[in-house]
Write a protein that holds these residues in place. Structure first.
Motif, PDB file in Angstrom:
ATOM      1  N   ALA A   1       0.822  -1.207   0.000  1.00  0.00           N
ATOM      2  CA  ALA A   1       0.000   0.000   0.000  1.00  0.00           C
ATOM      3  C   ALA A   1       0.857   1.259   0.000  1.00  0.00           C
ATOM      4  O   ALA A   1       0.546   2.245  -0.694  1.00  0.00           O
ATOM      5  CB  ALA A   1      -0.926  -0.013   1.220  1.00  0.00           C
ATOM      6  N   SER A   2       1.953   1.256   0.758  1.00  0.00           N
ATOM      7  CA  SER A   2       2.820   2.431   0.828  1.00  0.00           C
ATOM      8  C   SER A   2       3.508   2.704  -0.510  1.00  0.00           C
ATOM      9  O   SER A   2       3.574   3.848  -0.967  1.00  0.00           O
ATOM     10  CB  SER A   2       3.875   2.239   1.924  1.00  0.00           C
ATOM     11  N   VAL A   3       4.012   1.646  -1.119  1.00  0.00           N
ATOM     12  CA  VAL A   3       4.686   1.816  -2.413  1.00  0.00           C
ATOM     13  C   VAL A   3       3.715   2.319  -3.464  1.00  0.00           C
ATOM     14  O   VAL A   3       4.013   3.246  -4.225  1.00  0.00           O
ATOM     15  CB  VAL A   3       5.337   0.492  -2.858  1.00  0.00           C
ATOM     16  N   ASP A   4       2.525   1.724  -3.504  1.00  0.00           N
ATOM     17  CA  ASP A   4       1.528   2.154  -4.491  1.00  0.00           C
ATOM     18  C   ASP A   4       1.131   3.607  -4.277  1.00  0.00           C
ATOM     19  O   ASP A   4       0.997   4.378  -5.233  1.00  0.00           O
ATOM     20  CB  ASP A   4       0.284   1.267  -4.402  1.00  0.00           C
ATOM     21  N   SER A   5       0.959   4.002  -3.011  1.00  0.00           N
ATOM     22  CA  SER A   5       0.578   5.388  -2.715  1.00  0.00           C
ATOM     23  C   SER A   5       1.689   6.356  -3.101  1.00  0.00           C
ATOM     24  O   SER A   5       1.437   7.415  -3.690  1.00  0.00           O
ATOM     25  CB  SER A   5       0.251   5.521  -1.223  1.00  0.00           C
ATOM     26  N   LEU A   6       2.936   5.991  -2.779  1.00  0.00           N
ATOM     27  CA  LEU A   6       4.067   6.852  -3.127  1.00  0.00           C
ATOM     28  C   LEU A   6       4.202   6.992  -4.631  1.00  0.00           C
ATOM     29  O   LEU A   6       4.402   8.106  -5.155  1.00  0.00           O
ATOM     30  CB  LEU A   6       5.360   6.271  -2.533  1.00  0.00           C
ATOM     31  N   LEU A   7       4.084   5.883  -5.339  1.00  0.00           N
ATOM     32  CA  LEU A   7       4.198   5.928  -6.795  1.00  0.00           C
ATOM     33  C   LEU A   7       3.105   6.782  -7.419  1.00  0.00           C
ATOM     34  O   LEU A   7       3.372   7.612  -8.290  1.00  0.00           O
ATOM     35  CB  LEU A   7       4.131   4.507  -7.367  1.00  0.00           C
ATOM     36  N   ASP A   8       1.885   6.583  -6.953  1.00  0.00           N
ATOM     37  CA  ASP A   8       0.780   7.354  -7.518  1.00  0.00           C
ATOM     38  C   ASP A   8       0.981   8.843  -7.287  1.00  0.00           C
ATOM     39  O   ASP A   8       0.729   9.670  -8.178  1.00  0.00           O
ATOM     40  CB  ASP A   8      -0.550   6.907  -6.901  1.00  0.00           C
ATOM     41  N   GLY A   9       1.450   9.204  -6.084  1.00  0.00           N
ATOM     42  CA  GLY A   9       1.646  10.616  -5.775  1.00  0.00           C
ATOM     43  C   GLY A   9       2.708  11.264  -6.637  1.00  0.00           C
ATOM     44  O   GLY A   9       2.507  12.353  -7.193  1.00  0.00           O
ATOM     45  N   VAL A  10       3.873  10.586  -6.781  1.00  0.00           N
ATOM     46  CA  VAL A  10       4.955  11.169  -7.578  1.00  0.00           C
ATOM     47  C   VAL A  10       4.592  11.171  -9.056  1.00  0.00           C
ATOM     48  O   VAL A  10       4.898  12.117  -9.787  1.00  0.00           O
ATOM     49  CB  VAL A  10       6.274  10.398  -7.341  1.00  0.00           C
ATOM     50  N   LYS A  11       3.900  10.119  -9.517  1.00  0.00           N
ATOM     51  CA  LYS A  11       3.489  10.077 -10.915  1.00  0.00           C
ATOM     52  C   LYS A  11       2.522  11.209 -11.244  1.00  0.00           C
ATOM     53  O   LYS A  11       2.617  11.841 -12.301  1.00  0.00           O
ATOM     54  CB  LYS A  11       2.838   8.728 -11.237  1.00  0.00           C
ATOM     55  N   GLN A  12       1.596  11.484 -10.318  1.00  0.00           N
ATOM     56  CA  GLN A  12       0.657  12.563 -10.561  1.00  0.00           C
ATOM     57  C   GLN A  12       1.369  13.901 -10.672  1.00  0.00           C
ATOM     58  O   GLN A  12       0.958  14.772 -11.434  1.00  0.00           O
ATOM     59  CB  GLN A  12      -0.385  12.616  -9.424  1.00  0.00           C
ATOM     60  N   ALA A  13       2.458  14.064  -9.904  1.00  0.00           N
ATOM     61  CA  ALA A  13       3.220  15.311  -9.982  1.00  0.00           C
ATOM     62  C   ALA A  13       3.903  15.480 -11.331  1.00  0.00           C
ATOM     63  O   ALA A  13       4.224  16.603 -11.735  1.00  0.00           O
ATOM     64  CB  ALA A  13       4.260  15.349  -8.860  1.00  0.00           C
ATOM     65  N   LEU A  14       4.125  14.367 -12.012  1.00  0.00           N
ATOM     66  CA  LEU A  14       4.798  14.422 -13.314  1.00  0.00           C
ATOM     67  C   LEU A  14       3.830  14.338 -14.486  1.00  0.00           C
ATOM     68  O   LEU A  14       4.266  14.345 -15.630  1.00  0.00           O
ATOM     69  CB  LEU A  14       5.813  13.277 -13.433  1.00  0.00           C
ATOM     70  N   MET A  15       2.541  14.227 -14.203  1.00  0.00           N
ATOM     71  CA  MET A  15       1.571  14.134 -15.293  1.00  0.00           C
ATOM     72  C   MET A  15       1.336  15.501 -15.919  1.00  0.00           C
ATOM     73  O   MET A  15       1.199  16.508 -15.221  1.00  0.00           O
ATOM     74  CB  MET A  15       0.248  13.567 -14.784  1.00  0.00           C
ATOM     75  N   VAL A  16       1.310  15.522 -17.244  1.00  0.00           N
ATOM     76  CA  VAL A  16       1.036  16.764 -17.976  1.00  0.00           C
ATOM     77  C   VAL A  16       0.026  16.446 -19.072  1.00  0.00           C
ATOM     78  O   VAL A  16      -0.043  15.320 -19.566  1.00  0.00           O
ATOM     79  CB  VAL A  16       2.318  17.365 -18.603  1.00  0.00           C
ATOM     80  N   PRO A  17      -0.794  17.418 -19.466  1.00  0.00           N
ATOM     81  CA  PRO A  17      -1.763  17.178 -20.537  1.00  0.00           C
ATOM     82  C   PRO A  17      -1.082  17.155 -21.900  1.00  0.00           C
ATOM     83  O   PRO A  17      -0.053  17.809 -22.114  1.00  0.00           O
ATOM     84  CB  PRO A  17      -2.721  18.361 -20.414  1.00  0.00           C
ATOM     85  N   MET A  18      -1.647  16.401 -22.818  1.00  0.00           N
ATOM     86  CA  MET A  18      -1.122  16.378 -24.178  1.00  0.00           C
ATOM     87  C   MET A  18      -1.139  17.774 -24.799  1.00  0.00           C
ATOM     88  O   MET A  18      -0.330  18.081 -25.673  1.00  0.00           O
ATOM     89  CB  MET A  18      -1.954  15.426 -25.047  1.00  0.00           C
ATOM     90  N   SER A  19      -2.053  18.627 -24.326  1.00  0.00           N
ATOM     91  CA  SER A  19      -2.152  19.978 -24.889  1.00  0.00           C
ATOM     92  C   SER A  19      -0.918  20.825 -24.612  1.00  0.00           C
ATOM     93  O   SER A  19      -0.750  21.885 -25.212  1.00  0.00           O
ATOM     94  CB  SER A  19      -3.388  20.685 -24.326  1.00  0.00           C
ATOM     95  N   SER A  20      -0.029  20.371 -23.702  1.00  0.00           N
ATOM     96  CA  SER A  20       1.187  21.139 -23.439  1.00  0.00           C
ATOM     97  C   SER A  20       2.101  21.185 -24.660  1.00  0.00           C
ATOM     98  O   SER A  20       3.010  22.004 -24.734  1.00  0.00           O
ATOM     99  CB  SER A  20       1.935  20.550 -22.241  1.00  0.00           C
ATOM    100  N   LEU A  21       1.848  20.291 -25.613  1.00  0.00           N
ATOM    101  CA  LEU A  21       2.606  20.324 -26.870  1.00  0.00           C
ATOM    102  C   LEU A  21       1.903  21.146 -27.945  1.00  0.00           C
ATOM    103  O   LEU A  21       2.458  21.324 -29.036  1.00  0.00           O
ATOM    104  CB  LEU A  21       2.805  18.899 -27.413  1.00  0.00           C
TER     105      LEU A  21
END
Length: 709
Positions: A237-257
């Protein structure tokens, strides 16, 4: 398209500065590395430098930096000549490249363009590069790069990219915990198994009167089982939560291009006096920024390709009753399983397949010839292959689309193309959305274990050996389609000793890439699991079929196989057998073959094999229908099964020999009947050749046909 406002231009200039600075630093790093290489330059260096110059040229074109674009185009020519052996590395050439790259660095770091006079001077020097004899290793052993070079290469750009890279590094560290989570799960499973085994043993001991001796062991094992289960649950649970949090911080919309794509289309369409509108759909879809960075150059190249090759001039569109404005539609969508699909579609002229085939003949290599027979559209992704009549600042070198495919496949994805003459062309990219963790199938082949990304696995299964051998050659029926069965161990050039189970069942995996499917036989399908990818080891970077490595539950690190490369290798292997047996098949008018076979699987597979060899094939479902077709048309040979309803292969052959007009017609019997008596019956009936399906090899069939016709 509407003109951009000042804010848009400033934003675009900032994007260009950050991207261009990165490309320039990579070029400088490559040049410095060449000078310090004691054994001479890496053979792959020129190609890598070409790609950096090519990418920088495209970015410069998007923002209207003609000075940078012109210089990069000239540098491309130099790097291409080095790659193809038409130019030698020398100290004088390196000095020139360093000087030009420093000028580029100054140009992209500041806001001022390089003066026209200076651009002309650099272009003239690059068009006539020094050709001093000798390689770098022989002439610059004591040469040290000037401090200015080192300063430029070592400088860290003061941009937001720094924070993104740090965040990416943090994400990578978090993703590495996946292997710990997997190991914890395996430990929990093992302790649970041990507990169950102990329970069975305890029952036996109690029955024998010795159960009391093991009460303390029972308590310890129960405690260990509880701890392992809890640790796995909490850690997971901790690993999944950490991964989801950091991944969300790196998510960007396709429109940024969007800004960059709009600018690229606008600038190129204006320079070519074309009217082009870009439509973007799915811009709100968010993806990993690292993935978007990897996709950016490929997407921009496809957009530039659509403007340059796809969209016609207003005059040509008017002649075809099309609107003066051409349209390019860019769309992004998520697929089942989380994969990302990106399409770049234009309403232009479409791809001229006849010109592709003509260019393939001019190209003159075996790969182009094979693709021309099986999948002509794939020729556009072949390195060094182009239908352009001249090299321009945008295209014509035959490199761009090959780079696009290479980059997409390195991400574990695929790129395909669809076209309709006069209506347009569509490029389709499918990539996994995760850069590090994914689901994979572990298989064993040649005594080794490998991983296959599940996104490319259509089916895994087993079938009796006699079932796959009963078809012509080896085949697996998938969704009504007969797929060739190819040994994965043979493709990987591993030990192909028989390691299948004693029950003689054959394990296989149907892999698909670019709308092509091939069944690969393996020693064993171990199962599906979540894996964590790792950076590829240096020793594997030149192996085309290896896409990376990953840690599995057992703690081992296995190679991730590049499915697209496996499929191409399997197709090339089949085509090579055909081409090697019958090299003249492509040089003369296609021969006509009558194929008589009642099994739809065998009939489909044999028909495909014959057509791949360049033959025209007419099919008959039994001997009686074959006789009817022989009476109605002319054929160069007959390939027939023996066991068929209405009229078997022996009787068909005898009937052919009784007809004066057909008496000399070659007949090849392909059958599962392998006894000496059956072979004698075939010879007595008048068959020219007798091939047993259980030991069938398509090369033997094609060679036999070549000898007879």
């Amino acid at each position: 398209m509407a003109d951009a406002d000042p804010f848009f231009d400033r934003k675009l200039a900032a994007i260009f500065k950050a991207e261009a600075t990165e490309h320039v630093r990579k070029i400088l790093a490559g040049l410095v590395g060449t000078e310090s290489a004691g054994g001479g330059p890496d053979p792959a260096l020129a190609k890598a430098l070409f790609r950096e110059a090519h990418s920088l040229k495209g970015a410069a074109r998007a923002v209207g930096r003609k000075d940078v674009e012109s210089i990069c185009h000239a540098m491309e020519s130099v790097f291409l000549a080095l790659d193809r052996g038409k130019q030698e590395w020398s100290r004088e050439l390196l000095d020139l490249l360093h000087e030009v790259t420093r000028e580029l660095d100054a140009a992209v770091s500041g806001s001022a363009s390089v003066s026209d006079i200076r651009v002309v001077e650099m272009l003239e020097r690059l068009e006539q590069p020094p050709r001093a004899p000798g390689l770098v290793a022989k002439t610059i052993e004591a040469f040290a790069p000037p401090p200015a070079h080192a300063a430029v290469a070592a400088a860290v750009p003061d941009t937001v990219r720094i924070s993104v890279e740090r965040l990416s590094s943090l994400l990578f560290e978090a993703e590495s915990l996946v292997s710990v989570k997997v190991a914890a799960r395996r430990l929990a499973e093992e302790t649970d198994n041990a507990w169950q085994e102990f329970g069975a043993m305890r029952a036996l001991l109690v029955a024998s009167g010795r159960g009391e001796e093991f009460r303390s062991h029972e308590a310890r094992l129960k405690s260990l089982k509880s701890l392992a289960t809890r640790d796995h649950r909490v850690l997971g649970a901790s690993v999944d939560s950490l991964l989801d949090g950091v991944k969300q911080a790196l998510m960007v919309p396709m429109s940024s291009l969007a800004d960059l794509m709009m600018a690229a289309v606008r600038e190129l369409s204006r320079s070519q006096r074309k009217e082009v509108q870009l439509r973007i759909e799915g811009g709100d879809i968010e993806i990993d920024r690292r993935l978007l960075d990897q996709l950016r150059e490929s997407l921009l190249h496809l957009l530039r390709n659509a403007v340059d090759h796809g969209i016609e001039s207003p005059a040509d569109r008017a002649q075809d009753n099309k609107p003066a404005n051409g349209t390019i539609a860019f769309s992004a969508a998520r697929l089942n399983g989380g994969a990302l699909r990106v399409t770049v579609r234009d309403d232009g002229a479409g791809i001229d397949v006849d010109r592709l085939l003509a260019a393939a003949r001019e190209h003159g290599d075996e790969q182009a010839a094979a693709l021309a027979q099986t999948d002509p559209l794939s020729l556009i992704f072949t390195h060094g292959f182009s239908t352009a009549r001249a090299v321009t600042a945008v295209s014509g070198r035959g490199i761009g689309l090959a780079i696009v495919r290479e980059r997409i496949e390195m991400l574990g994805g695929t790129v395909t193309v669809e076209t309709e003459r006069g209506r347009g062309t569509c490029f389709i990219i499918v990539v996994p959305t995760s850069m590090a963790t994914f689901r994979a199938i572990e298989v064993q082949a040649g005594g080794q274990s490998f991983l296959l990304p599940i996104a490319h696995v259509a089916r895994c299964g087993r079938l009796p050996a006699q079932q796959h051998a009963s078809a012509a050659g080896q085949a697996v029926v998938f969704n009504g389609e007969a797929l060739p069965l190819v040994s994965l161990a043979r493709i990987l050039k591993l030990d192909t000793a028989d390691t299948q189970d004693d029950d003689r069942q054959v394990s296989y995996a149907v892999l698909e890439s670019a709308s092509r499917r091939i069944a690969f036989s393996v020693d064993k399908v171990v199962g599906e699991q979540e894996v964590h990818s790792k950076p590829i080891r240096r020793g594997l970077t030149r192996i085309d079929v290896v896409a990376g490595t990953a840690a599995v539950a057992s703690g081992r690190t296995l190679a991730i196989l590049n499915v697209a490369s496996l499929v191409r290798a399997a197709l090339a292997k089949g085509q090579a057998a055909v081409d090697g047996a019958q090299p003249a098949a492509h040089k003369r008018k296609a021969r006509s073959i009558l194929l008589a076979e009642d099994s739809i699987t065998s009939r489909t597979l044999l028909k495909n094999i014959l057509e791949m060899a360049g033959y025209e094939v007419t099919v008959a479902v039994d001997g009686a229908q074959a006789l009817e077709k022989l009476g109605a048309g002319r054929f160069d040979a007959v390939v027939s099964d023996i066991e068929m309803p209405n009229l078997d292969g022996f009787a068909l052959t005898q009937s052919i020999r009784r007809e004066p007009a057909l008496a000399s017609l070659p007949v090849i019997l392909v059958t599962s009947l392998s006894s000496a008596a059956d072979r004698e019956r075939g010879a007595e009936a008048g068959a020219n050749a007798y091939i047993v399906k259980s030991s069938f090899d398509q090369g033997d069939l094609i060679k036999t046909l070549g000898d007879l016709v």
